[in-house]
Design a protein around this motif. Structure first.
Motif, PDB file in Angstrom:
ATOM      1  N   LEU A  42      16.562  64.589  35.181  1.00 16.87           N
ATOM      2  CA  LEU A  42      17.404  63.679  35.726  1.00 16.87           C
ATOM      3  C   LEU A  42      18.487  64.843  36.590  1.00 16.87           C
ATOM      4  O   LEU A  42      18.869  64.625  37.668  1.00 16.87           O
ATOM      5  CB  LEU A  42      18.200  63.010  35.025  1.00 16.87           C
ATOM      6  N   ASP A  65       8.835  56.896  35.075  1.00 19.69           N
ATOM      7  CA  ASP A  65       9.075  56.285  36.345  1.00 19.69           C
ATOM      8  C   ASP A  65       9.595  54.802  36.195  1.00 19.69           C
ATOM      9  O   ASP A  65       9.798  54.060  37.235  1.00 19.69           O
ATOM     10  CB  ASP A  65       7.715  56.294  37.433  1.00 19.69           C
ATOM     11  N   GLN A 115      11.765  52.136  36.428  1.00 14.32           N
ATOM     12  CA  GLN A 115      13.257  52.181  37.252  1.00 14.32           C
ATOM     13  C   GLN A 115      14.394  51.585  36.513  1.00 14.32           C
ATOM     14  O   GLN A 115      15.596  51.936  36.807  1.00 14.32           O
ATOM     15  CB  GLN A 115      12.925  51.066  38.545  1.00 14.32           C
ATOM     16  N   ARG A 133      15.682  54.375  34.585  1.00 12.67           N
ATOM     17  CA  ARG A 133      16.243  55.437  35.556  1.00 12.67           C
ATOM     18  C   ARG A 133      17.647  54.897  36.126  1.00 12.67           C
ATOM     19  O   ARG A 133      18.660  55.809  36.327  1.00 12.67           O
ATOM     20  CB  ARG A 133      15.331  55.879  36.852  1.00 12.67           C
ATOM     21  N   TRP A 150      14.636  63.516  32.000  1.00 15.27           N
ATOM     22  CA  TRP A 150      14.359  62.252  31.473  1.00 15.27           C
ATOM     23  C   TRP A 150      13.112  62.246  30.304  1.00 15.27           C
ATOM     24  O   TRP A 150      12.735  63.453  30.105  1.00 15.27           O
ATOM     25  CB  TRP A 150      13.268  61.882  32.641  1.00 15.27           C
TER      26      TRP A 150
END
Length: 344
Positions: free
Chosen positions: A46, A81, A83, A86, A110
Motif C-alpha cells: 500500500l 485485490d 476492493q 483496499r 497489503w
C-alpha cells in the motif's frame, strides 16, 4: 464509515477472554504449505516510501474485509485485490499511519487478512483468534517483514505499529517473529499496538516484550483503548478490551490514574468533507487511565460513532489515534531521540 474496518476479526463479544491467548507458537500446522505474497512486487505494498528519514515505520492495518466476508462463497481470507479491504485500508493510512510520517519512512504492506466472519468462527471453534492469524495473515506479514529487513531496512531503526486487529497482529509478530530474529528486534524503537489490549499475562509469558513506562523510553510497547465513562460504569463487553489489559495515557504518558486535562491535548485529527483533506483542531478531549478496566477514559462530549454491539455505548475506538494525533506525533519523535541517543 471506513473506520468500521478496524473492528477486530473476532466479530462477537465471545472473544473477550479468548483473544488474550498467550500461545507463542504457531497453531496452524498447515501454515508452512501456504505460499506467501511476493513482496518484491511493489504492487503488493500500500505504501513503499522513498527513503528520506533515518527511521522507518512498518504499519499493519486493521480489519478491512468486513461486508464482503459475509457474502455467499466468500473466501475466509481477503484476496489482495478485494476492493472493500483496499478502500478501508487506505482510509486508515490517512488517519492513523500518517502519525509516523513526519519522523519515519512509512512502509505498509497489503496482506491477506482474516475476514470478519471467519475470525469469529475460528475463535469460537479453537478459543483463540491466533488460530486464524497463523495462516495467510502471518505468512504474508512474515514475508513482508523478511523483504523489508533484507531489502529495504539497511540497518535503520524502526517502529512497528497498527490499530485494532492490526495491533493484535503486531502482538503476534512481537511474540513470534522477533523471538526468531533478535538482531532485528534490537533495532526496534517502539511498538505502537493501539486499540487492542496488551495484557499483564502476555508480558509475563514473553519477557522480551516490555511495556512503556513513560513518554520517551525506547524498545517498548505503547498501547491503550479509549472509552467514555458509560463503558466503565456498565463494564461494557468489548472485543478489544481484554482482562488484565494495560493502557498508557497518551497525554501525560503515565500508567497510573493521574488526570490529564484537555489543555494537554495538542491537536485532534479531523477529516474534512473534501476527500483526502483534513485539519488539526483543538477539541475538548481529556484522558485518564482506569486501572480496573485497563483503558483510558475521556469525558469529551464529542459523539460516539462506533457500533454499540462491538464496543459498548461509549467507546471511542475509532478515535484512538485521531483524538491524540499531535501528541502521538510528538511522542514518536521523542522515542526516536531516546533510541538514537542510546545508540551513540
Amino acid at each position: 464509515m471506513w473506520m468500521l474496518a478496524v473492528i477486530l476479526t473476532c466479530g462477537t463479544t465471545m472473544v473477550l477472554t479468548s483473544c488474550s491467548s498467550n500461545n507463542d507458537n504457531p497453531v496452524n500446522p498447515d501454515s508452512e504449505k501456504i505460499k506467501a505474497t511476493d513482496y518484491s512486487n511493489k504492487a503488493n505494498w500500500l505504501q513503499m516510501p522513498e527513503i528520506t528519514k533515518d527511521v522507518d515505520a512498518f504499519y499493519i492495518y486493521g480489519t478491512s474485509y468486513i461486508d464482503d466476508s459475509f457474502k455467499e462463497g466468500a473466501p475466509n481470507y481477503a484476496p489482495l485485490d478485494n476492493q472493500e479491504m483496499r478502500q478501508r485500508a487506505m482510509g486508515e493510512y490517512m488517519t492513523n499511519s500518517s502519525v509516523f510520517k513526519e519522523s519515519c519512512n512509512v512502509f505498509m504492506p497489503w496482506y491477506r487478512q482474516v475476514g470478519l466472519k471467519y475470525g469469529g468462527e475460528v475463535t469460537k471453534k479453537y478459543g483463540s483468534i491466533e488460530a486464524a492469524f497463523d495462516a495467510e495473515p502471518y505468512v504474508d506479514i512474515k514475508a513482508a517483514l523478511d523483504y523489508y529487513f533484507e531489502k529495504c531496512n539497511n540497518g535503520r531503526p524502526f517502529i512497528i505499529a497498527g490499530h485494532s486487529q492490526g495491533s493484535a497482529m503486531v502482538k503476534y509478530v512481537l511474540k513470534n517473529y522477533f523471538k526468531e530474529h533478535p538482531d532485528y528486534y534490537k533495532l526496534m524503537v517502539a511498538a505502537y499496538a493501539i486499540g487492542f489490549s496488551v495484557t499483564k499475562d502476555e508480558l509475563a509469558a514473553n519477557p522480551h516484550m516490555k511495556f512503556a513506562t513513560g513518554e520517551s523510553d525506547a524498545g517498548v510497547i505503547v498501547s491503550y483503548n479509549t472509552e467514555g465513562p458509560k463503558n466503565v460504569e456498565q463494564n461494557a463487553k468489548n472485543v478489544v478490551v481484554l482482562p488484565g489489559g494495560i493502557s498508557i495515557n497518551p497525554l501525560n504518558w503515565k500508567l497510573d490514574e493521574t488526570y490529564a486535562p484537555a489543555s494537554m491535548n495538542k491537536g485532534t485529527y479531523r477529516t474534512k468533507e473534501t476527500p483526502g483533506e483534513y485539519e488539526i483542531l483543538q477539541l475538548d478531549v481529556d484522558a485518564q487511565v482506569n486501572l480496573a478496566r485497563g483503558v483510558i477514559v475521556t469525558t469529551t462530549t464529542l459523539p460516539v460513532t462506533e457500533g454499540e454491539n462491538f464496543f459498548g455505548p461509549a467507546s471511542f475506538h475509532e478515535d484512538d489515534y485521531q483524538f491524540f494525533y499531535n501528541n502521538l506525533k510528538e511522542n514518536v519523535a521523542k522515542r526516536i531521540a531516546t533510541y538514537m541517543n542510546s545508540a551513540e
